[in-house]
Design a protein around this motif. Structure first.
Motif, PDB file in Angstrom:
ATOM      1  N   ILE A 179       0.862  -1.183   0.000  1.00 27.80           N
ATOM      2  CA  ILE A 179       0.000   0.000   0.000  1.00 27.80           C
ATOM      3  C   ILE A 179       0.900   1.236   0.000  1.00 27.80           C
ATOM      4  CG2 ILE A 179      -1.725   1.301   1.315  1.00 27.80           C
ATOM      5  CD1 ILE A 179      -2.680  -1.361   2.486  1.00 27.80           C
ATOM      6  N   ASN A 180       0.650   2.155  -0.922  1.00 27.38           N
ATOM      7  CA  ASN A 180       1.564   3.281  -1.093  1.00 27.38           C
ATOM      8  C   ASN A 180       1.097   4.511  -0.322  1.00 27.38           C
ATOM      9  OD1 ASN A 180       3.493   5.057  -1.903  1.00 27.38           O
ATOM     10  ND2 ASN A 180       3.176   4.767  -4.109  1.00 27.38           N
ATOM     11  N   LEU A 181       1.593   4.667   0.906  1.00 24.55           N
ATOM     12  CA  LEU A 181       1.364   5.918   1.641  1.00 24.55           C
ATOM     13  C   LEU A 181       2.630   6.776   1.548  1.00 24.55           C
ATOM     14  CD1 LEU A 181      -0.461   4.794   4.940  1.00 24.55           C
ATOM     15  CD2 LEU A 181      -1.400   5.109   2.643  1.00 24.55           C
ATOM     16  N   GLY A 182       3.445   6.476   0.526  1.00 27.26           N
ATOM     17  CA  GLY A 182       4.709   7.183   0.362  1.00 27.26           C
ATOM     18  C   GLY A 182       4.544   8.443  -0.462  1.00 27.26           C
ATOM     19  N   GLN A 183       4.617   8.282  -1.787  1.00 29.47           N
ATOM     20  CA  GLN A 183       4.517   9.444  -2.673  1.00 29.47           C
ATOM     21  C   GLN A 183       3.158  10.128  -2.510  1.00 29.47           C
ATOM     22  OE1 GLN A 183       5.185   8.461  -6.801  1.00 29.47           O
ATOM     23  NE2 GLN A 183       5.902  10.540  -7.271  1.00 29.47           N
ATOM     24  N   GLY A 184       3.163  11.464  -2.570  1.00 30.78           N
ATOM     25  CA  GLY A 184       1.929  12.219  -2.342  1.00 30.78           C
ATOM     26  C   GLY A 184       1.056  12.304  -3.566  1.00 30.78           C
ATOM     27  N   PHE A 185       0.142  11.362  -3.694  1.00 27.48           N
ATOM     28  CA  PHE A 185      -0.872  11.493  -4.747  1.00 27.48           C
ATOM     29  C   PHE A 185      -2.134  10.782  -4.312  1.00 27.48           C
ATOM     30  CE2 PHE A 185       1.537   7.702  -5.814  1.00 27.48           C
ATOM     31  CZ  PHE A 185       0.556   6.770  -6.087  1.00 27.48           C
ATOM     32  N   PRO A 186      -3.307  11.346  -4.649  1.00 28.65           N
ATOM     33  CA  PRO A 186      -4.559  10.683  -4.283  1.00 28.65           C
ATOM     34  C   PRO A 186      -4.803   9.491  -5.202  1.00 28.65           C
ATOM     35  CG  PRO A 186      -4.863  13.026  -4.775  1.00 28.65           C
ATOM     36  CD  PRO A 186      -3.509  12.642  -5.273  1.00 28.65           C
ATOM     37  N   ASP A 187      -5.579   8.543  -4.749  1.00 25.84           N
ATOM     38  CA  ASP A 187      -5.917   7.418  -5.614  1.00 25.84           C
ATOM     39  C   ASP A 187      -7.024   7.754  -6.598  1.00 25.84           C
ATOM     40  OD1 ASP A 187      -4.022   5.845  -4.300  1.00 25.84           O
ATOM     41  OD2 ASP A 187      -5.239   4.073  -4.768  1.00 25.84           O
ATOM     42  N   ALA A 188      -7.845   8.763  -6.246  1.00 24.33           N
ATOM     43  CA  ALA A 188      -8.993   9.112  -7.099  1.00 24.33           C
ATOM     44  C   ALA A 188      -8.510   9.762  -8.394  1.00 24.33           C
ATOM     45  CB  ALA A 188      -9.907  10.053  -6.331  1.00 24.33           C
ATOM     46  N   ARG A 227       9.761  41.830  -4.267  1.00 22.46           N
ATOM     47  CA  ARG A 227      10.943  40.965  -4.250  1.00 22.46           C
ATOM     48  C   ARG A 227      10.627  39.518  -3.855  1.00 22.46           C
ATOM     49  NH1 ARG A 227      15.442  42.579  -2.452  1.00 22.46           N
ATOM     50  NH2 ARG A 227      15.134  44.801  -2.535  1.00 22.46           N
ATOM     51  N   ALA A 228       9.354  39.151  -3.965  1.00 20.48           N
ATOM     52  CA  ALA A 228       8.995  37.753  -3.683  1.00 20.48           C
ATOM     53  C   ALA A 228       8.402  37.111  -4.940  1.00 20.48           C
ATOM     54  CB  ALA A 228       7.990  37.690  -2.538  1.00 20.48           C
ATOM     55  N   VAL A 229       8.623  35.827  -5.051  1.00 22.99           N
ATOM     56  CA  VAL A 229       8.015  35.031  -6.122  1.00 22.99           C
ATOM     57  C   VAL A 229       7.174  33.963  -5.464  1.00 22.99           C
ATOM     58  CG1 VAL A 229       8.428  33.608  -8.169  1.00 22.99           C
ATOM     59  CG2 VAL A 229      10.119  35.348  -7.510  1.00 22.99           C
ATOM     60  N   LYS A 230       5.908  33.889  -5.877  1.00 18.67           N
ATOM     61  CA  LYS A 230       4.975  32.891  -5.328  1.00 18.67           C
ATOM     62  C   LYS A 230       4.823  31.783  -6.353  1.00 18.67           C
ATOM     63  CE  LYS A 230      -0.077  32.858  -4.357  1.00 18.67           C
ATOM     64  NZ  LYS A 230      -0.041  32.181  -3.064  1.00 18.67           N
ATOM     65  N   ILE A 231       4.981  30.542  -5.920  1.00 14.98           N
ATOM     66  CA  ILE A 231       4.853  29.408  -6.849  1.00 14.98           C
ATOM     67  C   ILE A 231       3.658  28.549  -6.453  1.00 14.98           C
ATOM     68  CG2 ILE A 231       5.968  27.256  -7.595  1.00 14.98           C
ATOM     69  CD1 ILE A 231       8.622  28.732  -7.476  1.00 14.98           C
ATOM     70  N   GLY A 232       2.807  28.218  -7.441  1.00 19.10           N
ATOM     71  CA  GLY A 232       1.619  27.406  -7.176  1.00 19.10           C
ATOM     72  C   GLY A 232       1.539  26.199  -8.094  1.00 19.10           C
ATOM     73  N   SER A 233       0.644  25.263  -7.756  1.00 20.23           N
ATOM     74  CA  SER A 233       0.490  24.045  -8.558  1.00 20.23           C
ATOM     75  C   SER A 233      -0.968  23.579  -8.584  1.00 20.23           C
ATOM     76  CB  SER A 233       1.351  22.923  -7.977  1.00 20.23           C
ATOM     77  OG  SER A 233       1.071  21.693  -8.630  1.00 20.23           O
ATOM     78  N   ALA A 234      -1.524  23.468  -9.790  1.00 22.97           N
ATOM     79  CA  ALA A 234      -2.883  22.935  -9.921  1.00 22.97           C
ATOM     80  C   ALA A 234      -2.928  21.471  -9.497  1.00 22.97           C
ATOM     81  CB  ALA A 234      -3.364  23.072 -11.365  1.00 22.97           C
ATOM     82  N   GLY A 235      -1.792  20.788  -9.626  1.00 22.51           N
ATOM     83  CA  GLY A 235      -1.744  19.380  -9.238  1.00 22.51           C
ATOM     84  C   GLY A 235      -2.186  19.172  -7.801  1.00 22.51           C
ATOM     85  N   LYS A 236      -1.791  20.095  -6.920  1.00 21.97           N
ATOM     86  CA  LYS A 236      -2.145  19.971  -5.505  1.00 21.97           C
ATOM     87  C   LYS A 236      -3.519  20.571  -5.230  1.00 21.97           C
ATOM     88  CE  LYS A 236       2.208  18.809  -5.042  1.00 21.97           C
ATOM     89  NZ  LYS A 236       2.630  17.477  -5.359  1.00 21.97           N
ATOM     90  N   ILE A 237      -3.822  21.715  -5.854  1.00 21.42           N
ATOM     91  CA  ILE A 237      -5.117  22.358  -5.576  1.00 21.42           C
ATOM     92  C   ILE A 237      -6.267  21.426  -5.967  1.00 21.42           C
ATOM     93  CG2 ILE A 237      -6.655  24.295  -6.196  1.00 21.42           C
ATOM     94  CD1 ILE A 237      -4.166  26.025  -6.556  1.00 21.42           C
ATOM     95  N   PHE A 238      -6.100  20.715  -7.103  1.00 18.87           N
ATOM     96  CA  PHE A 238      -7.211  19.911  -7.618  1.00 18.87           C
ATOM     97  C   PHE A 238      -6.975  18.397  -7.537  1.00 18.87           C
ATOM     98  CE2 PHE A 238      -7.542  24.014  -9.878  1.00 18.87           C
ATOM     99  CZ  PHE A 238      -8.807  24.382  -9.430  1.00 18.87           C
ATOM    100  N   SER A 239      -5.923  17.963  -6.869  1.00 22.03           N
ATOM    101  CA  SER A 239      -5.640  16.524  -6.755  1.00 22.03           C
ATOM    102  C   SER A 239      -5.465  15.870  -8.119  1.00 22.03           C
ATOM    103  CB  SER A 239      -6.762  15.799  -5.995  1.00 22.03           C
ATOM    104  OG  SER A 239      -7.125  16.488  -4.837  1.00 22.03           O
ATOM    105  N   VAL A 240      -4.737  16.562  -9.014  1.00 20.34           N
ATOM    106  CA  VAL A 240      -4.409  15.967 -10.317  1.00 20.34           C
ATOM    107  C   VAL A 240      -2.887  16.117 -10.509  1.00 20.34           C
ATOM    108  CG1 VAL A 240      -6.636  16.187 -11.503  1.00 20.34           C
ATOM    109  CG2 VAL A 240      -5.139  18.185 -11.392  1.00 20.34           C
ATOM    110  N   THR A 241      -2.137  15.353  -9.717  1.00 18.32           N
ATOM    111  CA  THR A 241      -0.689  15.598  -9.646  1.00 18.32           C
ATOM    112  C   THR A 241       0.014  15.348 -10.981  1.00 18.32           C
ATOM    113  OG1 THR A 241      -0.324  13.340  -8.874  1.00 18.32           O
ATOM    114  CG2 THR A 241      -0.581  15.039  -7.178  1.00 18.32           C
TER     115      THR A 241
END
Ligand SMILES: Cc1ncc(COP(=O)(O)O)c(C=O)c1O
Length: 385
Positions: free
Chosen positions: A26-35, A219-233
């Protein structure tokens, strides 16, 4: 061969997920949902693939996606972002690479905070920059402000932070960003903040971006990811937001890294970001349930779970759980003997690793979590017994 690449191994996430596939653990290692991901986004992507252009979209991303990113951050974080302050990238990882390639010359120094996402240091070394490492202190994992101050030299160009933080789930407060602003302004440093976990925040905690701090706005850079926001890594749609001169400089690196990102996925993410705040709230809640289940189950099995406010991960203190083997050995044995993949904290260190903590991902179906918990309970008995 490039010397920095030659010394790299395979990332722990690929190794552990490979082991899970090989052994059926059972993979509770890498961060990704099963759905599969939210139906709204899957439908939008399918529609866009059929009905919209499949040719190169603009280098900085579809205008509709940039507008949706600005809309989402206004609604969720009260930020005002202009179109020229947003660059769409192929995942947050590409945004990180573009920042590092654009902002650093050989010999420049970049400050990182351990534990850290394992792409950071190799990317800096690829451009010949010098990583300066400071460490968060367990069990609260607050920013080591004095150590950061002490690490700054005349060669420091960038401080790269991650909030909410993987793997600890700790978050940088507005007060801490104010203190960082003083350091950055006094030393002409750019603060890059990896905020991929910004939406996965629990227990009423609020995420703060450095872009909300006046002294850091330019002087800041903000980085985002749809993979995490929507569970589509696997989609690898990310972005960076920064004041126009910084965004333009980083876009120059982005244009020769990937140039662009599949348009159908950009359309779908744009639609997703325009979904009402209630939708986003319910989406986060769907993760909170798995989090509570794993936390309660681990505690009931005798594991000492540390508190955290965000991400898809929980971590346990091994000695506090009565287990006196290093984290790497625990993770290795948990795959082979218990059939559960976990990630040792030491994998998140570039030097002087902590070896007392292990990370578990909770974005899994209830039945899978329950089975993993039963196995982990039996496994702990064999270790402490
Ligand atoms: C802290 C952090 N940064 C970046 C990434 C990568 O994001 P992406 O998949 O959008 O490249 C991850 C993925 O787990 C992460 O945890």
């Amino acid at each position: 061969m490039n010397r920095s690449i030659a010394k790299l191994g395979t990332t722990i996430f690929e190794v552990m997920s490979g082991l899970a596939r090989e052994t059926g653990a059972i993979n509770l290692g890498q961060g990704f949902p099963d759905a599969q991901g939210p139906a709204e986004l899957l439908d939008a992507a399918a529609r866009a693939l059929r009905d919209k252009s499949n040719q190169y979209p603009p280098m900085r991303g579809l205008p509709e996606l940039r507008a949706a990113i600005a809309h989402y951050y206004a609604a969720q974080q009260g930020l005002t972002l202009a179109d020229e302050e947003i660059v769409v990238t192929s995942g947050a990882t590409e945004a990180l690479a573009a920042c590092i390639f654009a902002l650093l010359n050989p010999g420049d120094e970049i400050i990182f905070v351990q534990p850290l996402y394992d792409a950071y240091v190799p990317l800096a070394e690829l451009v010949g920059a010098v990583p300066k490492l400071v460490s968060l202190e367990p069990p609260h994992w607050r920013l080591p402000m004095a150590a950061i101050r002490a690490a700054v030299t005349s060669k420091t160009r960038v401080i790269l932070l991650n909030s909410p933080h993987n793997p600890t789930g700790s978050m940088i407060s507005a007060t801490e960003f104010e203190m960082l602003a003083e350091i950055c302004v006094a030393n002409d440093i750019v603060l890059v903040c990896d905020e991929v976990w910004e939406a996965m925040v629990f227990d009423g905690t609020r995420h703060v971006s450095p872009l909300a701090i006046a002294a850091l706005r330019d002087r800041a850079v903000k980085i985002g990811s749809a993979g995490k926001i929507f569970s589509v890594t696997g989609w690898k749609v990310g972005w960076l937001c920064a004041a126009p001169p910084l965004a333009s400089m980083i876009a120059r690196a982005h244009q020769f890294l990937t140039f662009t990102t599949p348009p159908a996925l950009q359309w779908a993410v744009a639609e997703g970001l325009m979904l009402p705040p209630e939708w986003h709230k319910a989406h986060v809640q769907s993760h909170a349930d798995g989090r509570a289940r794993l936390e309660q189950g681990l505690r009931a099995a005798g594991y000492a779970v540390l508190s955290s406010s965000a991400t898809w991960f929980l971590h346990v203190d091994l000695p506090g759980s009565g287990i006196h083997i290093p984290d790497g050995q625990f993770s290795d044995r948990s795959v082979r003997e218990a059939g559960v993949v976990t990630i040792p904290f030491s994998a998140f260190y570039a030097q002087d690793p902590e070896t007392r903590f292990v990370r578990f991902c909770f974005t899994k179906p209830e039945a899978m979590l329950d089975e993993a918990l039963a196995r982990l309970a039996r496994f702990r008995e064999t270790l402490v017994g």
